[in-house]
Design an enzyme around this catalytic site. Structure first.
Site, PDB file in Angstrom:
ATOM      1  N   HIS A 114      -0.539 104.659  87.790  1.00  8.85           N
ATOM      2  CA  HIS A 114       0.598 105.177  87.008  1.00  8.85           C
ATOM      3  C   HIS A 114       1.737 105.509  87.959  1.00  8.85           C
ATOM      4  O   HIS A 114       1.505 105.961  89.072  1.00  8.85           O
ATOM      5  CB  HIS A 114       0.187 106.446  86.242  1.00  8.85           C
ATOM      6  CG  HIS A 114       1.111 106.775  85.109  1.00  8.85           C
ATOM      7  ND1 HIS A 114       2.268 107.473  85.284  1.00  8.85           N
ATOM      8  CD2 HIS A 114       1.046 106.463  83.794  1.00  8.85           C
ATOM      9  CE1 HIS A 114       2.882 107.597  84.114  1.00  8.85           C
ATOM     10  NE2 HIS A 114       2.174 106.994  83.198  1.00  8.85           N
ATOM     11  N   ASP A 148      -4.204 104.237  78.754  1.00 10.07           N
ATOM     12  CA  ASP A 148      -4.644 102.977  78.144  1.00 10.07           C
ATOM     13  C   ASP A 148      -6.095 102.626  78.462  1.00 10.07           C
ATOM     14  O   ASP A 148      -6.656 101.725  77.835  1.00 10.07           O
ATOM     15  CB  ASP A 148      -3.725 101.837  78.618  1.00 10.07           C
ATOM     16  CG  ASP A 148      -2.316 102.030  78.099  1.00 10.07           C
ATOM     17  OD1 ASP A 148      -1.370 102.040  78.901  1.00 10.07           O
ATOM     18  OD2 ASP A 148      -2.162 102.222  76.875  1.00 10.07           O
TER      19      ASP A 148
HETATM   20  C1  SDX Z   1       1.769 103.119  80.481  1.00 11.14           C
HETATM   21  O1  SDX Z   1       5.610 105.344  82.643  1.00 11.14           O
HETATM   22  C2  SDX Z   1       4.852 105.813  81.740  1.00 11.14           C
HETATM   23  O2  SDX Z   1       4.820 106.990  81.475  1.00 11.14           O
HETATM   24  C3  SDX Z   1       3.989 104.771  81.027  1.00 11.14           C
HETATM   25  C4  SDX Z   1       2.965 105.290  80.027  1.00 11.14           C
HETATM   26  C5  SDX Z   1       3.642 105.947  78.813  1.00 11.14           C
HETATM   27  O3  SDX Z   1       2.982 106.773  78.163  1.00 11.14           O
HETATM   28  O4  SDX Z   1       4.795 105.532  78.496  1.00 11.14           O
HETATM   29  O5  SDX Z   1       2.104 106.207  80.658  1.00 11.14           O
HETATM   30  C6  SDX Z   1       2.125 104.144  79.462  1.00 11.14           C
HETATM   31  O6  SDX Z   1       2.463 102.155  80.622  1.00 11.14           O
HETATM   32  C7  SDX Z   1       0.583 103.356  81.378  1.00 11.14           C
HETATM   33  C8  SDX Z   1       0.398 102.244  82.449  1.00 11.14           C
HETATM   34  C9  SDX Z   1      -0.262 101.046  81.769  1.00 11.14           C
HETATM   35  N1  SDX Z   1      -0.345  99.896  82.707  1.00 11.14           N
HETATM   36  C10 SDX Z   1      -1.488  99.519  83.293  1.00 11.14           C
HETATM   37  O7  SDX Z   1      -2.555 100.129  83.171  1.00 11.14           O
HETATM   38  C11 SDX Z   1      -1.383  98.234  84.126  1.00 11.14           C
HETATM   39  C12 SDX Z   1      -2.147  98.394  85.452  1.00 11.14           C
HETATM   40  N2  SDX Z   1      -1.408  99.353  86.312  1.00 11.14           N
HETATM   41  C13 SDX Z   1      -0.456  98.813  87.246  1.00 11.14           C
HETATM   42  O8  SDX Z   1       0.117  97.602  86.947  1.00 11.14           O
HETATM   43  C14 SDX Z   1       0.437  99.893  87.866  1.00 11.14           C
HETATM   44  O9  SDX Z   1      -0.379 100.899  88.282  1.00 11.14           O
HETATM   45  C15 SDX Z   1       1.576 100.462  87.032  1.00 11.14           C
HETATM   46  C16 SDX Z   1       2.440  99.413  86.434  1.00 11.14           C
HETATM   47  C17 SDX Z   1       1.039 101.334  85.936  1.00 11.14           C
HETATM   48  C18 SDX Z   1       2.419 101.361  87.953  1.00 11.14           C
HETATM   49  O10 SDX Z   1       3.037 100.520  88.841  1.00 11.14           O
HETATM   50  P1  SDX Z   1       3.901 101.086  90.100  1.00 11.14           P
HETATM   51  O11 SDX Z   1       4.134 102.549  89.958  1.00 11.14           O
HETATM   52  O12 SDX Z   1       5.076 100.195  90.250  1.00 11.14           O
HETATM   53  O13 SDX Z   1       2.933 100.939  91.314  1.00 11.14           O
HETATM   54  P2  SDX Z   1       2.697  99.594  92.142  1.00 11.14           P
HETATM   55  O14 SDX Z   1       2.503  98.429  91.218  1.00 11.14           O
HETATM   56  O15 SDX Z   1       3.770  99.496  93.187  1.00 11.14           O
HETATM   57  O16 SDX Z   1       1.287  99.925  92.817  1.00 11.14           O
HETATM   58  C19 SDX Z   1       1.218 100.701  94.006  1.00 11.14           C
HETATM   59  C20 SDX Z   1       0.026 100.110  94.773  1.00 11.14           C
HETATM   60  C21 SDX Z   1       0.172  98.592  94.984  1.00 11.14           C
HETATM   61  O17 SDX Z   1      -0.545  98.266  96.177  1.00 11.14           O
HETATM   62  P3  SDX Z   1       0.334  98.045  97.552  1.00 11.14           P
HETATM   63  O18 SDX Z   1       1.438  97.053  97.223  1.00 11.14           O
HETATM   64  O19 SDX Z   1       0.852  99.413  97.910  1.00 11.14           O
HETATM   65  O20 SDX Z   1      -0.685  97.492  98.523  1.00 11.14           O
HETATM   66  O21 SDX Z   1      -1.172 100.272  94.004  1.00 11.14           O
HETATM   67  C22 SDX Z   1      -1.698  98.981  93.649  1.00 11.14           C
HETATM   68  C23 SDX Z   1      -0.568  97.985  93.825  1.00 11.14           C
HETATM   69  O22 SDX Z   1      -1.088  96.689  94.128  1.00 11.14           O
HETATM   70  N3  SDX Z   1      -2.101  99.065  92.239  1.00 11.14           N
HETATM   71  C24 SDX Z   1      -3.193  98.514  91.714  1.00 11.14           C
HETATM   72  C25 SDX Z   1      -3.191  98.881  90.352  1.00 11.14           C
HETATM   73  N4  SDX Z   1      -2.098  99.624  90.096  1.00 11.14           N
HETATM   74  C26 SDX Z   1      -1.426  99.734  91.262  1.00 11.14           C
HETATM   75  N5  SDX Z   1      -4.178  97.773  92.248  1.00 11.14           N
HETATM   76  C27 SDX Z   1      -5.165  97.365  91.403  1.00 11.14           C
HETATM   77  N6  SDX Z   1      -5.220  97.668  90.087  1.00 11.14           N
HETATM   78  C28 SDX Z   1      -4.247  98.425  89.529  1.00 11.14           C
HETATM   79  N7  SDX Z   1      -4.297  98.742  88.224  1.00 11.14           N
END
Ligand code: SDX
Length: 427
Positions: free
Chosen positions: A304, A361
């Site tokens: 998140h 989620d």
């Molecule tokens: C919602 O914003 C809100 O409040 C949203 C929400 C709401 O109520 O409105 O809470 C609802 O959208 C919840 C999130 C739902 N999405 C997912 O579950 C999809 C999976 N999660 C990711 O795609 C990610 O964690 C996000 C999109 C939720 C957050 O993305 P960020 O903040 O841009 O973080 P990032 O993608 O830059 O990740 C940081 C690091 C990365 O690694 P590095 O590049 O530093 O090596 O963490 C890793 C990412 O690769 N990472 C994951 C991961 N999520 C982040 N690695 C594996 N699996 C994951 N799920």
């Protein structure tokens, strides 16, 4: 004495005011930065950028705190209903009994759709995703309900018209996709019961309303009602800042929610768990794939932008899934996989170092499956829950004297000036 920060840019000292929120969070007010220094800030995804002041929702991502108008999400989930929480978000106060009763009467009065809207549905391909239908139908409300008087009482009715009809629209999309007759809203049923009845009632086997499911649906929608400046709420504020009508603005929010990184994650989580279940992937194989940057597999429902600890909503959702399944005397093989995935990920150095925890989620699909909601409708369920939050945020934005049309800047990295080349002279 107002707090300020001092920046030294190109040898020039710039003093910028600091804005301090109710909970003590601080922001540097950079509205004069470009004028004073010629510099802009650069923050793709707005991870460090506040776009507004707001009094609706407070989150502390490090402590896992979520409050709506000061009320902790745990207390609202325990004691409130979705309609009451919607009223709280939009007005800022919990309703009196009289206010709640009047709200419920309006929600009932507004629940039917204009009959001509049904023709829209019948002309959609049966496989159309219900989020695309919902976004279109909400946008179409501008044409069916053109009166949008900027009078508070009329706007309050518009908010309730949206909240009431989105439920009818969602159920209608589902029934028509199955080729089944449309079930109309009943005046004797409360908001959540009416939705379940419109989804599942059947002339052959009349739908048996279950208080546990009705309560679970209230809590599900309370948990989704608002979440400060998330992606879809930002879309609503940006679109609304151009003075777009509220129906089209909400339609933009629905579209922004659809993606798998945001509201579409609840559908993506179940699809991920089904792949794991079908292919017999081990938990360790899943974690290895999730950590492999060359592998598109992500642990959906994990991570998140704000929460760097357990999403408080996920805790409630997980518990609700357990209780619901045991009350319904059902098991779900996907729940067991989800629980094992969570347990392994929370111990894994990769997820711990990156502060990746279950978000709302991760378990919401388990709850929706227990209610009998089909996977394709999961993000629609999120949209119905988030609608009061979008409305509250839109209302706050359009009534904020500080707010202007959203128009960010950029750092240009394209070609320098060059002359036009007639087509005959091009290589
Ligand atoms: C919602 O914003 C809100 O409040 C949203 C929400 C709401 O109520 O409105 O809470 C609802 O959208 C919840 C999130 C739902 N999405 C997912 O579950 C999809 C999976 N999660 C990711 O795609 C990610 O964690 C996000 C999109 C939720 C957050 O993305 P960020 O903040 O841009 O973080 P990032 O993608 O830059 O990740 C940081 C690091 C990365 O690694 P590095 O590049 O530093 O090596 O963490 C890793 C990412 O690769 N990472 C994951 C991961 N999520 C982040 N690695 C594996 N699996 C994951 N799920």
């Amino acid at each position: 004495m107002r707090e300020v920060v001092k920046l030294v840019i190109d040898g020039k000292e710039v003093i910028l005011p600091v804005i301090i929120g109710t909970e003590g969070e601080k922001g540097i007010d950079i509205r004069s930065l470009r004028q004073e220094t010629g510099y802009i800030t650069f923050d793709p995804g707005f991870g460090n950028t506040g776009t507004c002041r707001s009094a609706i929702t407070y989150m502390d991502g490090e402590k896992g705190i979520l409050r709506h108008r000061g009320y902790p999400i745990e207390q609202l989930a325990e004691h409130s209903t979705f309609v009451e929480t919607a009223y709280l978000l939009i007005t800022g106060q919990l309703p009196t009994l009289e206010e709640l009763t009047r709200t419920s009467v309006y929600l009932n009065d507004f629940s039917p759709l204009h009959e001509n809207m049904k023709a829209f549905y019948q002309n959609y391909p049966s496989k159309a995703h219900p989020m695309g239908i919902l976004s279109a139908m909400i946008n179409a409300m501008r044409s069916f309900y053109p009166e949008l008087l900027d009078i508070e009482e009329e706007m309050n009715k518009t908010y309730l018209r949206l909240i009431s009809k989105i439920r009818t629209m969602a159920a209608m999309a589902y029934r028509i996709s199955l080729g089944e007759r449309v079930v109309y809203p009943r005046p004797d049923l409360c908001y959540c019961a009416n939705f379940l009845n419109m989804m599942f009632d059947n002339v052959v086997v009349p739908y048996q309303l279950d208080d546990d499911l009705i309560r679970a649906l209230n809590v599900f929608w309370i948990l989704h009602a608002d979440h400060e400046q998330n992606c879809s709420t930002t879309a609503v504020r940006v679109v609304g800042s151009g003075k777009v009508n509220i129906y089209s603005t909400i339609s933009a929010g629905i579209s922004a929610l659809w993606g798998p990184l945001h509201g579409g994650a609840n559908q993506a989580v179940i699809q991920m768990l089904e792949v794991i279940h079908r292919n017999g992937l081990t938990i360790n194989e899943c974690l290895l794939k999730a950590k492999d940057r060359t592998d598109p597999f992500r642990l959906m429902g994990f991570g998140h932008r704000v929460y760097k600890t357990y999403d408080p909503r996920a805790k409630i959702m997980k518990k609700m899934g357990d209780i619901l399944l045991s009350k319904l005397k059902r098991t779900d093989p996907l729940l067991e996989i989800a629980q094992r995935l969570e347990e392994a990920a929370l111990k894994d150095p990769y997820f711990k170092e990156k502060n990746l925890y279950p978000n709302v989620d991760f378990y919401s699909g388990i709850v929706l499956r227990a209610m009998g909601i089909p996977t394709k409708m999961f993000t629609v369920m999120f949209a119905i829950g988030r609608l009061p939050g979008w409305i509250a945020q839109w209302k706050e934005d359009v009534s904020d004297p500080e707010m202007k049309i959203s128009r960010p800047r950029q750092i240009y990295e394209g070609s320098l000036e060059r002359d036009y080349i007639p087509i005959d002279n091009r290589a």
